[in-house]
Design a protein around this motif. Sequence first.
Motif, PDB file in Angstrom:
ATOM      1  N   VAL A   1      61.902 -29.851  -0.887  1.00  0.00           N
ATOM      2  CA  VAL A   1      62.837 -30.211  -1.835  1.00  0.00           C
ATOM      3  C   VAL A   1      63.571 -31.376  -1.137  1.00  0.00           C
ATOM      4  O   VAL A   1      63.993 -32.392  -1.545  1.00  0.00           O
ATOM      5  CB  VAL A   1      64.068 -29.287  -1.955  1.00  0.00           C
ATOM      6  N   GLU A   2      63.581 -31.075   0.161  1.00  0.00           N
ATOM      7  CA  GLU A   2      64.447 -32.170   0.918  1.00  0.00           C
ATOM      8  C   GLU A   2      64.026 -32.240   2.466  1.00  0.00           C
ATOM      9  O   GLU A   2      63.739 -30.988   2.830  1.00  0.00           O
ATOM     10  CB  GLU A   2      66.062 -31.998   0.907  1.00  0.00           C
ATOM     11  N   ALA A   3      64.008 -33.230   3.062  1.00  0.00           N
ATOM     12  CA  ALA A   3      63.628 -33.273   4.638  1.00  0.00           C
ATOM     13  C   ALA A   3      64.639 -34.293   5.222  1.00  0.00           C
ATOM     14  O   ALA A   3      64.504 -35.583   4.690  1.00  0.00           O
ATOM     15  CB  ALA A   3      62.109 -33.685   4.775  1.00  0.00           C
ATOM     16  N   LYS A   4      65.509 -33.957   5.888  1.00  0.00           N
ATOM     17  CA  LYS A   4      66.604 -34.840   6.514  1.00  0.00           C
ATOM     18  C   LYS A   4      66.877 -34.600   7.962  1.00  0.00           C
ATOM     19  O   LYS A   4      67.009 -33.758   8.452  1.00  0.00           O
ATOM     20  CB  LYS A   4      68.150 -34.413   5.647  1.00  0.00           C
ATOM     21  N   VAL A   5      66.545 -35.954   8.730  1.00  0.00           N
ATOM     22  CA  VAL A   5      67.002 -35.961  10.220  1.00  0.00           C
ATOM     23  C   VAL A   5      68.553 -36.089  10.035  1.00  0.00           C
ATOM     24  O   VAL A   5      69.028 -37.369   9.318  1.00  0.00           O
ATOM     25  CB  VAL A   5      66.114 -37.102  10.409  1.00  0.00           C
ATOM     26  N   ILE A   6      69.385 -35.686  10.926  1.00  0.00           N
ATOM     27  CA  ILE A   6      70.569 -36.032  10.974  1.00  0.00           C
ATOM     28  C   ILE A   6      70.758 -37.169  11.920  1.00  0.00           C
ATOM     29  O   ILE A   6      70.227 -37.226  13.123  1.00  0.00           O
ATOM     30  CB  ILE A   6      71.305 -34.637  11.542  1.00  0.00           C
TER      31      ILE A   6
ATOM     32  N   LEU B   1      65.237 -24.612   6.730  1.00  0.00           N
ATOM     33  CA  LEU B   1      64.714 -24.468   7.932  1.00  0.00           C
ATOM     34  C   LEU B   1      65.540 -25.506   9.043  1.00  0.00           C
ATOM     35  O   LEU B   1      65.868 -26.774   8.314  1.00  0.00           O
ATOM     36  CB  LEU B   1      63.174 -24.856   8.082  1.00  0.00           C
ATOM     37  N   PHE B   2      65.831 -25.224  10.028  1.00  0.00           N
ATOM     38  CA  PHE B   2      66.523 -25.995  11.021  1.00  0.00           C
ATOM     39  C   PHE B   2      65.501 -26.479  11.864  1.00  0.00           C
ATOM     40  O   PHE B   2      64.802 -25.737  12.694  1.00  0.00           O
ATOM     41  CB  PHE B   2      67.636 -25.269  11.826  1.00  0.00           C
ATOM     42  N   VAL B   3      65.312 -27.638  12.276  1.00  0.00           N
ATOM     43  CA  VAL B   3      64.128 -28.257  13.126  1.00  0.00           C
ATOM     44  C   VAL B   3      64.806 -29.118  14.227  1.00  0.00           C
ATOM     45  O   VAL B   3      65.577 -29.797  14.225  1.00  0.00           O
ATOM     46  CB  VAL B   3      63.280 -29.279  12.318  1.00  0.00           C
TER      47      VAL B   3
ATOM     48  N   ARG C   1      76.601 -41.407  13.359  1.00  0.00           N
ATOM     49  CA  ARG C   1      77.291 -42.284  12.350  1.00  0.00           C
ATOM     50  C   ARG C   1      77.333 -43.819  12.941  1.00  0.00           C
ATOM     51  O   ARG C   1      77.400 -44.772  12.225  1.00  0.00           O
ATOM     52  CB  ARG C   1      78.583 -41.802  12.043  1.00  0.00           C
ATOM     53  N   MET C   2      77.604 -43.962  14.148  1.00  0.00           N
ATOM     54  CA  MET C   2      77.730 -45.046  14.777  1.00  0.00           C
ATOM     55  C   MET C   2      76.461 -45.914  15.092  1.00  0.00           C
ATOM     56  O   MET C   2      76.345 -47.256  14.553  1.00  0.00           O
ATOM     57  CB  MET C   2      78.453 -45.021  16.130  1.00  0.00           C
ATOM     58  N   SER C   3      75.521 -45.204  15.548  1.00  0.00           N
ATOM     59  CA  SER C   3      74.364 -45.943  16.077  1.00  0.00           C
ATOM     60  C   SER C   3      73.153 -46.061  15.132  1.00  0.00           C
ATOM     61  O   SER C   3      72.250 -46.889  15.057  1.00  0.00           O
ATOM     62  CB  SER C   3      73.846 -45.357  17.384  1.00  0.00           C
ATOM     63  N   GLY C   4      73.407 -44.675  14.097  1.00  0.00           N
ATOM     64  CA  GLY C   4      72.240 -44.632  12.957  1.00  0.00           C
ATOM     65  C   GLY C   4      70.936 -43.921  13.629  1.00  0.00           C
ATOM     66  O   GLY C   4      70.111 -44.048  12.895  1.00  0.00           O
ATOM     67  N   ARG C   5      70.962 -43.558  14.765  1.00  0.00           N
ATOM     68  CA  ARG C   5      69.788 -43.086  15.576  1.00  0.00           C
ATOM     69  C   ARG C   5      69.786 -41.722  15.216  1.00  0.00           C
ATOM     70  O   ARG C   5      71.009 -41.012  15.130  1.00  0.00           O
ATOM     71  CB  ARG C   5      69.619 -43.625  16.818  1.00  0.00           C
ATOM     72  N   SER C   6      68.535 -40.968  15.474  1.00  0.00           N
ATOM     73  CA  SER C   6      68.523 -39.701  15.278  1.00  0.00           C
ATOM     74  C   SER C   6      69.282 -38.780  16.340  1.00  0.00           C
ATOM     75  O   SER C   6      69.368 -39.111  17.302  1.00  0.00           O
ATOM     76  CB  SER C   6      67.110 -39.105  15.122  1.00  0.00           C
ATOM     77  N   LYS C   7      69.905 -37.608  15.871  1.00  0.00           N
ATOM     78  CA  LYS C   7      70.564 -36.826  16.987  1.00  0.00           C
ATOM     79  C   LYS C   7      69.520 -35.916  17.503  1.00  0.00           C
ATOM     80  O   LYS C   7      69.984 -35.101  18.470  1.00  0.00           O
ATOM     81  CB  LYS C   7      71.783 -36.216  16.233  1.00  0.00           C
ATOM     82  N   GLY C   8      68.430 -35.856  17.229  1.00  0.00           N
ATOM     83  CA  GLY C   8      67.256 -34.926  17.639  1.00  0.00           C
ATOM     84  C   GLY C   8      67.301 -33.578  16.754  1.00  0.00           C
ATOM     85  O   GLY C   8      66.441 -32.822  17.126  1.00  0.00           O
ATOM     86  N   PHE C   9      67.701 -33.606  15.788  1.00  0.00           N
ATOM     87  CA  PHE C   9      67.617 -32.374  14.768  1.00  0.00           C
ATOM     88  C   PHE C   9      67.710 -32.745  13.474  1.00  0.00           C
ATOM     89  O   PHE C   9      68.068 -33.769  13.038  1.00  0.00           O
ATOM     90  CB  PHE C   9      68.495 -31.432  15.197  1.00  0.00           C
ATOM     91  N   GLY C  10      67.073 -31.874  12.395  1.00  0.00           N
ATOM     92  CA  GLY C  10      67.131 -32.093  11.200  1.00  0.00           C
ATOM     93  C   GLY C  10      66.967 -30.809  10.242  1.00  0.00           C
ATOM     94  O   GLY C  10      66.895 -29.702  10.777  1.00  0.00           O
ATOM     95  N   PHE C  11      67.028 -31.031   9.060  1.00  0.00           N
ATOM     96  CA  PHE C  11      66.818 -29.886   8.028  1.00  0.00           C
ATOM     97  C   PHE C  11      65.637 -30.128   7.253  1.00  0.00           C
ATOM     98  O   PHE C  11      65.221 -31.294   6.740  1.00  0.00           O
ATOM     99  CB  PHE C  11      68.098 -29.499   7.439  1.00  0.00           C
ATOM    100  N   VAL C  12      64.808 -29.099   6.659  1.00  0.00           N
ATOM    101  CA  VAL C  12      63.798 -29.111   5.630  1.00  0.00           C
ATOM    102  C   VAL C  12      63.958 -28.002   4.897  1.00  0.00           C
ATOM    103  O   VAL C  12      64.130 -26.768   5.109  1.00  0.00           O
ATOM    104  CB  VAL C  12      62.526 -29.030   6.533  1.00  0.00           C
ATOM    105  N   THR C  13      64.168 -28.428   3.436  1.00  0.00           N
ATOM    106  CA  THR C  13      64.365 -27.431   2.400  1.00  0.00           C
ATOM    107  C   THR C  13      63.161 -27.202   1.741  1.00  0.00           C
ATOM    108  O   THR C  13      62.662 -28.302   1.087  1.00  0.00           O
ATOM    109  CB  THR C  13      65.671 -27.783   1.389  1.00  0.00           C
TER     110      THR C  13
END
Length: 143
Positions: free
Chosen positions: A64-69, A39-41, A72-84
């Motif tokens: 299986v996985e929950a990942k916030v994207i 899923l795209f969150v 690269r530079m700041s390390g802060r969330s881009k406002g979306f993620g994926f849940v598997t």
Amino acid sequence: MAFFSSIRNALAKSSVSPSVFQSQPSLSSFYSTLTAPKLFVSGLSRMTTDEKLQEAFAAFGNLVEAKVITDRMSGRSKGFGFVTYETIEEAEKAREGMNAKFLDGWVIFVDPAKPRELRPPPQQEPQPSETGFRTNKTVGWCG
């Protein structure tokens, strides 16, 4: 108002009991738009972490996985993620249960994840000639 009350009265007088409508399976059990358990969150708070995302979605099945994207530079969330999830059924339950809900004070939206599109390899810049000029390969005339 009178229209709705007449419909309510007609339904109340009908011979069909309300339990018949409640026993019908939902449309989502017959038709699922999900083809994969990923899923795209979107709409995540900048302060949402992988752990918070996993905690929010763990109630709907085996993750299986929950990942916030993150950037690269700041390390802060881009406002979306994926849940598997392990199965598509669990992912469908999570999609129905978490879509348009609040997480960390923000309304999130849950959609099926699309497969990643292949990007063409980067084109190399043409090398300058001996004179230092590049040739223009534009065809035609631009009056």
